[in-house]
Design a protein around this motif. Structure first.
Motif, PDB file in Angstrom:
ATOM      1  N   THR A 161       0.827  -1.216   0.000  1.00 33.09           N
ATOM      2  CA  THR A 161       0.000   0.000   0.000  1.00 33.09           C
ATOM      3  C   THR A 161       0.857   1.259   0.000  1.00 33.09           C
ATOM      4  N   LEU A 162       1.884   1.278   0.854  1.00 36.12           N
ATOM      5  CA  LEU A 162       2.737   2.461   0.945  1.00 36.12           C
ATOM      6  C   LEU A 162       3.621   2.633  -0.280  1.00 36.12           C
ATOM      7  N   ASP A 163       3.918   1.534  -0.966  1.00 38.79           N
ATOM      8  CA  ASP A 163       4.739   1.618  -2.181  1.00 38.79           C
ATOM      9  C   ASP A 163       3.925   1.965  -3.414  1.00 38.79           C
ATOM     10  N   SER A 164       2.605   2.035  -3.277  1.00 37.73           N
ATOM     11  CA  SER A 164       1.749   2.343  -4.423  1.00 37.73           C
ATOM     12  C   SER A 164       1.970   3.776  -4.871  1.00 37.73           C
ATOM     13  N   VAL A 165       1.740   4.017  -6.152  1.00 36.33           N
ATOM     14  CA  VAL A 165       1.913   5.368  -6.691  1.00 36.33           C
ATOM     15  C   VAL A 165       0.787   6.297  -6.272  1.00 36.33           C
ATOM     16  N   LEU A 166      -0.283   5.741  -5.736  1.00 44.61           N
ATOM     17  CA  LEU A 166      -1.398   6.544  -5.248  1.00 44.61           C
ATOM     18  C   LEU A 166      -1.510   6.368  -3.744  1.00 44.61           C
ATOM     19  N   ASP A 167      -1.978   7.390  -3.058  1.00 40.50           N
ATOM     20  CA  ASP A 167      -2.118   7.339  -1.608  1.00 40.50           C
ATOM     21  C   ASP A 167      -3.400   6.625  -1.218  1.00 40.50           C
ATOM     22  N   ALA A 168      -3.333   5.866  -0.124  1.00 42.49           N
ATOM     23  CA  ALA A 168      -4.548   5.310   0.463  1.00 42.49           C
ATOM     24  C   ALA A 168      -5.315   6.420   1.173  1.00 42.49           C
TER      25      ALA A 168
END
Length: 1064
Positions: free
Chosen positions: A932-939
């Motif tokens: 989740t934290l490595d995703s290009v979009l924020d949670a």
């Protein structure tokens, strides 16, 4: 019956033409004229012939009348037919001329609708429309002066009683224009054609009226129809152009999103714009009123509810002269029906509460009687029956359809009752159809099919004077909510009695002191300069005597005494409780001594407040704001520490007890703990403070529905829609409630309004969104989602500590290549890529407030909706619902479905991480959180991810990773837990200085956390600070430190260093 007037006693309607103004005839000096009055095809009379100079008004004083009854001139005639006034000029006789010649100067019309609204008399000055080429027309062009007629209308008694007027209604159908008509239509074709539209309306419980519009004019394309343009009487052509216009009624430009019917989607805009500008069209612009009595209103409502589609038939009628051997009657033409089409209008919106008008765009379909039966449950064609009635489709008749269709009405009523009526074969050649609907159509309606091929459509408006389904006014709803939840505004605390008397005395002291100081400065102003030397006692005494002398000499001393007298009297009465005279001199002297001491003390207190520089203590703001407290409360909810969360919410209420959002948040907390009774009390408390607080109104409605108080729930939901008509969630919740109560028409109205408001919001958002550059794209997707949800839900509550203000700080911690890759991906995402629906917006609001039962219904409607959003959003919400209920297996299945649709959504991975964390599978939870934290979009919620991922790192002994995660958490949304765990990670890394700083920050945010005190004791033991170590240990024990491993570590370190435990 009382509600039905017996027309055995007809009511005479008296029409008086008083005078004509600015009449111009063929002669220049005078004008010989008279007025003819007509109504409903009957000439009521001619006035006397008057020869009046052109510069004077013609006083006709002509009165005529007709009887309004159930037989001759009905209430429906009064509703849709005007009185026609025609002014004739008598021309001078020529030589050998036996009879007088007359010419029409102009025509005027008088609308009789006020009589149906209960008026017994009214006056009007109507415009006289000049006949082209007449002297009046020439005068208008030359002088610009228009002729008018003064008219009065009187009835001896109201045409309708109060009961009849309240139960009846006036319906008006406006047929505007049909666009994109078949290309084969040609205005220059022979024989001449005219274009007819017709529909039926019940006017009573047993009678139906045909509304006929036979004045359609075919126009070529090239320009749009002008707006606004006037509506016309359905009379056909009159002698004077402009006389057919209904005064005060216009066809205005309508926004596309307010249209009902077909071709209202965004993709149809271009087609409609082209058709309404460039394609052929047939224009009627006619409005037909229809009076409906109480039985007809009930019949109309019932028919709409039983079969929502209402047919409007359209045709091209060709007038052909009869042949010698033809069967047509003498003097009449035979009407051939061609291009027989039908429009199926959805009239259910007329049953929406409070709706009085629908304006729709409707497709024209080829007419088939089998389709007519299946869709509208009607067994005959209105136009076919009209064509068999002699002269019914005549175009240039002043009479409307009533007189010419009386024979037809009797047959249609019998058809409605189920009687068999023999029908003749259709006269069409190309589109012949049988009148039997039991079998298949023998031939295709070839001409009617051209409507479908051309995508022809027509614009029709239907309006009623009073709503068929009345809506409760906002005032009534507000009163009802006030009865359910009485407002309790906090009263400001005002001093009274003794306290008020003392305050008034102190204020008078301050006032007198200020005046004395002014007088002193006038006399000795130089002594008050900054840095001046202190005065010696002798000089002070001189100035004192000089000041007292000046006060006595000017009279100010006695004025000051009078000013103080009233306040001293109040202190004696209110504070000392003395209202009677003293009989004993000793008691009087003792009382005066006591009073003097008290007054001097209060004088000193007042002077100290007034003259002291340090008297005004600076107001210290609390260390923590209410937004931070709510953030800490939600953090405690995440850790299932409900007692601590309740403390934070209660602290918010103590600080700002009159803030409704605090009570609403506290109510949502009780919803989480399933204490619905306490939750309802909190929501009602919020409403008692602010009666228009939307989230509290909605949640009171939800809880009332859960407890079976359906009438109260409807009141709360309906009130919310009145307070904020653009609130999507309020309309959607109202629709869900109505659907549960099987009020399907109200539910349809609410869902339609919710969709309308959602589309308007999304369009405004896309129009106002600035162009996103690479520097501003990061994190904006989450911002848009948060702003949209808050705006759509109408939630005015504070968002808490987990805000997006620190997004830029958070992004700085990421590697540069990750930042650039995120920008590249976001550049490829279209602005409206995130789809949402009214149900999903409602689901998120309900989940936020833990109304799980209603959220499940909204999810079910989302699943059944044809306009549903993305599959991943549905399954994500469903998984969150299952997770809140503790149904882990169902939540996992829903998350798998969500990932199948959208593998890159960080919220799905975050929720899956929470699922594994609650199940105790920390390895899988760590994997999901890291992804989740490595995703290009924020949670949407990264705070919970930081807390739990950092905790997993601490458990595994990966202290460097834990430190990095908690540092980011402290930068983004600091709390006691983030600083505490950062301090733990630093302590385990032997970085005692940073550990102490982090633990100090944690202690500042929450000084009653025993774990913070425990680790502070460890740090002090390691750094050799005995006193601080003992104090920290005492507070840890006092706050009831429960963690055994930490206690053992503290005791072991204490025994090793030899201090830190004061009990030994």
């Amino acid at each position: 019956m009382e509600s039905h007037r017996e027309f055995g006693r007809a009511v005479p309607v008296q029409i008086s033409v008083l005078s004509g103004n600015h009449l111009r005839g063929s002669r220049t000096d005078s004008c010989l004229s008279f007025v003819r009055v007509e109504f409903n095809g009957c000439v009521l009379g001619d006035s006397q012939k008057l020869d009046v100079p052109v510069d004077k008004d013609v006083v006709y004083n002509f009165t005529c009348s007709f009887e309004c009854s159930e037989v001759a001139h009905t209430l429906d005639d009064v509703a849709h037919k005007p009185v026609i006034l025609t002014v004739f000029e008598i021309l001078p006789k020529e030589k050998k001329q036996k009879e007088e010649k007359t010419t029409v100067l102009g025509q005027a019309v008088v609308d009789l609708l006020p009589l149906l609204r209960g008026q017994c008399s009214f006056s009007s000055t109507v415009l006289l429309h000049a006949v082209p080429g007449s002297p009046a027309d020439v005068a208008v062009h030359e002088d610009g002066v228009k002729s008018t007629l003064d008219v009065t209308v009187n009835v001896p008694e109201p045409l309708l009683s109060d009961a009849q007027r309240s139960d009846s209604n006036v319906l008006m159908v406006t047929v505007e224009t049909a666009y994109s008509v078949p290309d084969v239509w040609n205005p220059a074709s022979t024989p001449p054609s005219h274009y007819v539209a017709a529909l039926q309306m019940p006017v009573s419980a047993t009678k139906e009226q045909v509304l006929l519009f036979s004045s359609g004019v075919l126009k070529m394309g090239g320009e749009k129809e002008p707006v606004p343009r006037p509506k016309k009487w359905p009379l056909g052509s009159l002698l004077a152009p402009g006389a057919e216009v209904i005064e005060g009624l216009y066809i205005d430009a309508e926004p596309t999103d307010t249209d009902h019917g077909d071709l209202t989607d965004i993709e149809d805009k271009d087609f409609r714009a082209d058709a309404e500008c460039n394609q052929k069209r047939v224009s009627w612009d006619s409005a037909r009123r229809c009076f409906i009595d109480a039985g007809g209103v009930a019949c109309l409502s019932r028919r709409i509810a039983e079969c929502r589609l209402w047919p409007v038939e359209i045709m091209k009628a060709i007038q052909t002269a009869p042949t010698k051997g033809g069967k047509t009657r003498q003097g009449e033409d035979e009407v051939q029906i061609s291009f027989h089409g039908v429009v199926y209008m959805d009239l259910v919106p007329l049953l929406y509460p409070g709706v009085r008008r629908i304006h729709g765009v409707y497709r024209i379909y080829p007419f088939y009687e089998s389709d007519l039966l299946n869709k509208t449950q009607r067994t005959y064609s209105v136009l076919k029956e009209c064509s068999r009635t002699p002269g019914a489709l005549g175009r240039n008749r002043a009479n409307s359809s009533v007189n010419s269709l009386k024979a037809f009405q009797s047959r249609t009523v019998e058809n409605q009752r189920g009687n068999d009526v023999s029908k003749k074969p259709d006269s069409q050649g190309k589109c012949a159809q049988t009148d039997s609907v039991s079998g298949l159509e023998p031939q295709v309606n070839t001409e009617g099919q051209m409507y479908a091929d051309s995508r022809s459509y027509i614009i029709i408006e239907i309006a009623v004077e009073k709503p068929l389904a009345p809506k409760r006014p906002p005032e009534e709803l507000a009163k009802r909510v006030m009865e359910l939840v009485p407002p309790r505004p906090p009263l400001p605390r005002r001093p009274a009695g003794a306290e008020r008397a003392v305050q008034e005395y102190q204020s008078q002291i301050a006032s007198v002191a200020a005046q004395v100081l002014d007088q002193y400065q006038q006399l000795f102003g130089g002594a008050f300069l900054p840095g001046g030397k202190p005065l010696d006692p002798v000089l002070q005494e001189q100035r004192k005597n000089q000041l007292l002398g000046e006060l006595n000499f000017s009279g100010k001393y006695f004025a000051f005494k009078e000013q103080m007298k009233y306040s001293v009297v109040r202190i004696v009465r209110e504070k000392m409780l003395r209202t009677e005279a003293f009989s004993d001199p000793e008691q009087l002297q003792a009382f005066l001594s006591q009073l003097y001491v008290f007054l001097v003390d209060e004088m000193h207190a007042a002077l100290n407040k007034t003259l002291s520089v340090d008297s005004q203590d600076a107001h210290q703001e609390p260390v923590l704001s209410c937004a931070q407290l709510k953030h800490f409360a939600r953090e405690a909810e995440l850790n299932t520490d409900y007692q601590l969360a309740a403390q934070y919410y209660q602290e918010c209420l103590i600080r700002e007890r009159s803030e409704p959002s605090h009570w609403c948040d506290y109510g949502a907390f009780h919803m989480l703990t399933a204490d619905h009774l306490k939750a309802e009390e909190c929501f009602q408390q919020a409403l008692s403070i602010e009666q228009t607080h939307i989230p509290s109104l909605l949640m009171c409605g939800v809880l009332s529905e859960m407890n079976g108080r359906y009438e109260d729930a409807e009141t709360f939901f309906e009130r919310a829609t009145c307070v904020e008509p653009n609130n999507v969630v309020a309309w959607a919740l109202f629709g869900i409630f109505c659907q549960t109560q099987e009020k399907f028409i109200e539910a349809e109205m609410a869902f339609r309004e919710a969709n309308k408001q959602l589309n308007a919001f999304l369009q405004n958002e896309s129009a106002s969104r600035p162009e996103i550059t690479s520097e501003t794209q990061s994190g904006q997707k989450k911002d848009r989602k948060d702003e949209s949800s808050e705006t759509l839900a109408g939630n005015t509550e504070e968002t808490g500590g987990d805000t997006d203000e620190d997004d830029a700080v958070h992004e700085e911690d990421r590697p540069q290549n990750s930042q650039e890759s995120k920008q590249e991906v976001q550049q490829q995402i279209p602005p409206n890529s995130v789809q949402t629906t009214i149900y999903m917006e409602t689901v998120w609001f309900l989940l936020q407030n833990y109304a799980l039962q209603m959220a499940q219904r909204a999810l079910a409607l989302e699943l059944l909706s044809p306009d549903r959003g993305t599959i991943s959003s549905y399954h994500l919400a469903l998984a969150k619902l299952h997770l809140l209920r503790g149904e882990h297996d169902s939540a996992e299945a829903s998350l798998k479905e969500a990932l199948t649709d959208n593998f890159q959504n960080p919220d799905i991975w975050a929720l899956w991480g929470h699922l594994h964390y609650e199940e105790g599978d920390y390895a899988q939870a760590q994997s999901c959180y890291e992804r989740t934290l490595d995703s290009v979009l924020d949670a949407s919620d990264t705070h919970s991810i930081y807390l739990r991922l950092g905790s997993i790192y601490l458990q595994k002994g990966e202290y460097e990773k834990a430190k990095s995660v908690f540092l980011r958490a402290c930068k983004r949304s600091p709390s006691c837990l983030t600083w505490l765990r950062l301090g733990i990670a630093c302590y385990r890394l032997e970085d005692l200085t940073e550990a102490e700083e982090a633990l100090t920050e944690a202690n500042a945010l929450h000084n009653r956390n025993p774990e913070v005190w425990g680790y502070l004791s460890l740090v002090c033991l390691r750094t050799g600070r005995k006193l601080e170590a003992e104090q920290s240990y005492k507070y840890a024990i006092k706050m009831k430190l429960q963690e055994e491993s930490l206690l053992e570590e503290i005791h072991e370190l204490q025994s090793r260093v030899g201090f830190g435990n004061p009990s030994f």
